[in-house]
Every structure is written in C-alpha cells, then in structure tokens.
Enzyme design. Sequence first.
Site, short mmCIF file in Angstrom:
data_model
loop_
_atom_site.label_atom_id
_atom_site.label_comp_id
_atom_site.label_asym_id
_atom_site.label_seq_id
_atom_site.Cartn_x
_atom_site.Cartn_y
_atom_site.Cartn_z
CB SER A 115 -101.98 -19.78 31.08
OG SER A 115 -102.85 -18.99 30.29
CE1 TYR A 158 -99.13 -15.44 32.53
CE2 TYR A 158 -100.54 -16.34 30.82
CZ TYR A 158 -100.30 -16.08 32.15
OH TYR A 158 -101.21 -16.48 33.11
P1 NDP Z 1 -102.55 -12.27 40.88
O1 NDP Z 1 -101.65 -11.23 40.29
O2 NDP Z 1 -103.88 -11.89 41.39
O3 NDP Z 1 -101.79 -13.06 42.04
C1 NDP Z 1 -100.49 -13.54 41.84
C2 NDP Z 1 -99.77 -13.52 43.18
O4 NDP Z 1 -98.43 -13.96 42.96
C3 NDP Z 1 -99.68 -12.11 43.75
O5 NDP Z 1 -99.95 -12.10 45.13
C4 NDP Z 1 -98.26 -11.72 43.45
O6 NDP Z 1 -97.72 -10.77 44.36
C5 NDP Z 1 -97.56 -13.05 43.60
N1 NDP Z 1 -96.24 -13.00 42.98
C6 NDP Z 1 -95.84 -12.31 41.89
N2 NDP Z 1 -94.53 -12.46 41.70
C7 NDP Z 1 -94.08 -13.25 42.70
C8 NDP Z 1 -92.80 -13.75 43.05
N3 NDP Z 1 -91.70 -13.45 42.35
N4 NDP Z 1 -92.69 -14.54 44.15
C9 NDP Z 1 -93.78 -14.84 44.88
N5 NDP Z 1 -95.01 -14.39 44.60
C10 NDP Z 1 -95.16 -13.60 43.52
O7 NDP Z 1 -102.66 -13.38 39.74
P2 NDP Z 1 -103.74 -14.56 39.54
O8 NDP Z 1 -104.25 -15.03 40.84
O9 NDP Z 1 -104.67 -14.14 38.48
O10 NDP Z 1 -102.78 -15.67 38.88
C11 NDP Z 1 -102.29 -16.79 39.59
C12 NDP Z 1 -101.68 -17.76 38.59
O11 NDP Z 1 -102.68 -18.15 37.64
C13 NDP Z 1 -100.54 -17.16 37.77
O12 NDP Z 1 -99.54 -18.13 37.55
C14 NDP Z 1 -101.20 -16.81 36.46
O13 NDP Z 1 -100.29 -16.78 35.40
C15 NDP Z 1 -102.20 -17.95 36.33
N6 NDP Z 1 -103.30 -17.65 35.42
C16 NDP Z 1 -104.20 -16.64 35.69
C17 NDP Z 1 -105.22 -16.40 34.80
C18 NDP Z 1 -106.25 -15.33 35.03
O14 NDP Z 1 -107.10 -15.17 34.14
N7 NDP Z 1 -106.23 -14.61 36.13
C19 NDP Z 1 -105.37 -17.18 33.57
C20 NDP Z 1 -104.39 -18.20 33.39
C21 NDP Z 1 -103.41 -18.43 34.31
P3 NDP Z 1 -97.77 -9.19 43.96
O15 NDP Z 1 -99.19 -8.80 43.99
O16 NDP Z 1 -96.95 -8.51 44.99
O17 NDP Z 1 -97.18 -9.10 42.57
#
Ligand code: NDP
Length: 246
Positions: free
Chosen positions: A142, A155
Amino acid sequence: MSKLADQVAIVTGSGRGIGRAIAHSLMKEGAKVVITDINEELCQQTTKEFLEEGGQAMAIACNVTNTESVKAMVEGVVAKWGRIDVLVNNAGITRDALFMRMTEDQWQAVIDTNLTSAFKVAQPVLKVMSKQRSGRIINIASTTGVHGNFGQVNYAAAKAGLIGFTKTVALEYASRNITANAVAPGFIDTAMTQALGEEIISKFVEKIPLKRMGTPEDIAAAVLFFAGPGSYVTGQVMEVNGGLYT
Ligand code: NDP
C-alpha cells in the site's frame, strides 16, 4: 498464445475486491487461478462466475492467518494442478485508530493478516517454485506502507514490512529464477474504502492528481506486468496511486 497459458496462479483474498480483479485478469491471460478467501461462500461464487466465462478456476477456502489452513490450500493446489507459477499475497484488512487509542488487538490483527500471512503462504509456495526453478511472488502492499497515513500505524507497519519482505525474498530466490515484487495501491474503489463514507472519499479524491479513485482493474494491470514470463524486474515496488505520492 496467451501470456500465462498453463500457468497456475494463487491469489489470496480473491473472493472480492482487488484480489478478484487480479485473479480475473490472470485467468483472462490463460492462467489456471486458485480463488482462495476466508469466506468460503464468496470463494465458491467467484469461482462459479469465472468457470461460466470459460476460464479455469478452483475454489479453496483458506484463512491466511492459520498455518494449517494455508498448508492444506497449497497442498490442494499441487495435488490438483501439480505446480504453482504465480502467488499474489493480496488478503488484507484494516483496523484503523490513532496510535494513542489503538488496542493491541487492532495492532495484532493487522500484522497477522497483512504481514505474517505472506510468510505463512510464501514459504510452502516457494518450496514448490524452487523445485520448478521458476516463479513470481507479487505482494499487495500500500502507499501507506511507503509514506505512512494518519490512523493506520498498524497497517503502515504491516505494509512497510511486506515491502522489506519482498526485497529480501527477491534477493534470496533470484538464483532460482524466482522474482518477488510489490504493488502499492493508492486509494482504490472497493468495500475496504467504501466503508469510509462519501464525504471522506470525495476529500481524498480532490487530492489525487488523476482526480478519481483507482479501480481494482488498475491494480490487476500492474500485477499482470510482474506476473509475465521472462522478467528482469525483481525487488521492485510499483505505486499505483493516480499520482498521489503522500
Ligand atoms: P476487500 O476487503 O474488498 O477484500 C479483501 C478480501 O480478503 C476479502 O474477501 C476478505 O474476506 C479477505 N480476507 C480478509 N482476511 C482474510 C484472511 N485472514 N484470510 C483470507 N482472506 C481474507 O479489500 P481490497 O480488495 O480493498 O484489498 C485487497 C488488498 O489491497 C489488501 O491487502 C489491502 O490492504 C490492499 N490495499 C487496498 C487499498 C484500497 O484502497 N482498497 C489500498 C491499498 C492497499 P472478508 O470479506 O470475509 O473479510
């Protein structure tokens, strides 16, 4: 010929959001994709949609904070498809609070899910890639891990750690023809950011030179670059942020 024909790609947290878009674009380039997420129903639904499009996908629910769950997922992939070419460590959460008020639970949950998970997943995957003498590790960091952000000390620490992890894996595995790179998204339109509410979102967008939030597909395009065969790029962090470097 598709760029990733016959390659096997694991994308963690790919039931929805950025992970889903990454898995989709890898599949469209010919890869067999493993849809793995903590939410089993989401895994199954996404996989079903991908299969209906004519791609190759399989669902394996996995909690990336649980060593046994990760082990079973990696073994399941190797049992079915025999190899692993691309690993995208994407699963992540936020538990925001100003440092003064942050609880140890908020700190630990984010470190476990966003950083320690990469150690847990990459170790068994790198064993498989090392035997193959090829592989691509792509970690979703990020911009917060590069520049810091108010209310996100947990984070920021986890994502900065993931960048250090990426650079070291790149050094240790280069001799095996395995690359490791990170994509650092800025402000991307997913459930994670929608939770902030309209007012905060429009304040953020004003500051972005390209004047829009990024899309999950914007991140998928960067991942695709690193996933491609024959790359001479390793240990790199690519910010995908609409020009906002703060
Ligand atoms: P979302 O919350 O939309 O999706 C994340 C997914 O990961 C969800 O399906 C979630 O499941 C799953 N997840 C959470 N915990 C676990 C776990 N322990 N094991 C397996 N799966 C898990 O997030 P984003 O798509 O926005 O983010 C994806 C990545 O991008 C992350 O690493 C985030 O930090 C990074 N990111 C996102 C940004 C943004 O602006 N959106 C900016 C910078 C980085 P559930 O829904 O059940 O929790």
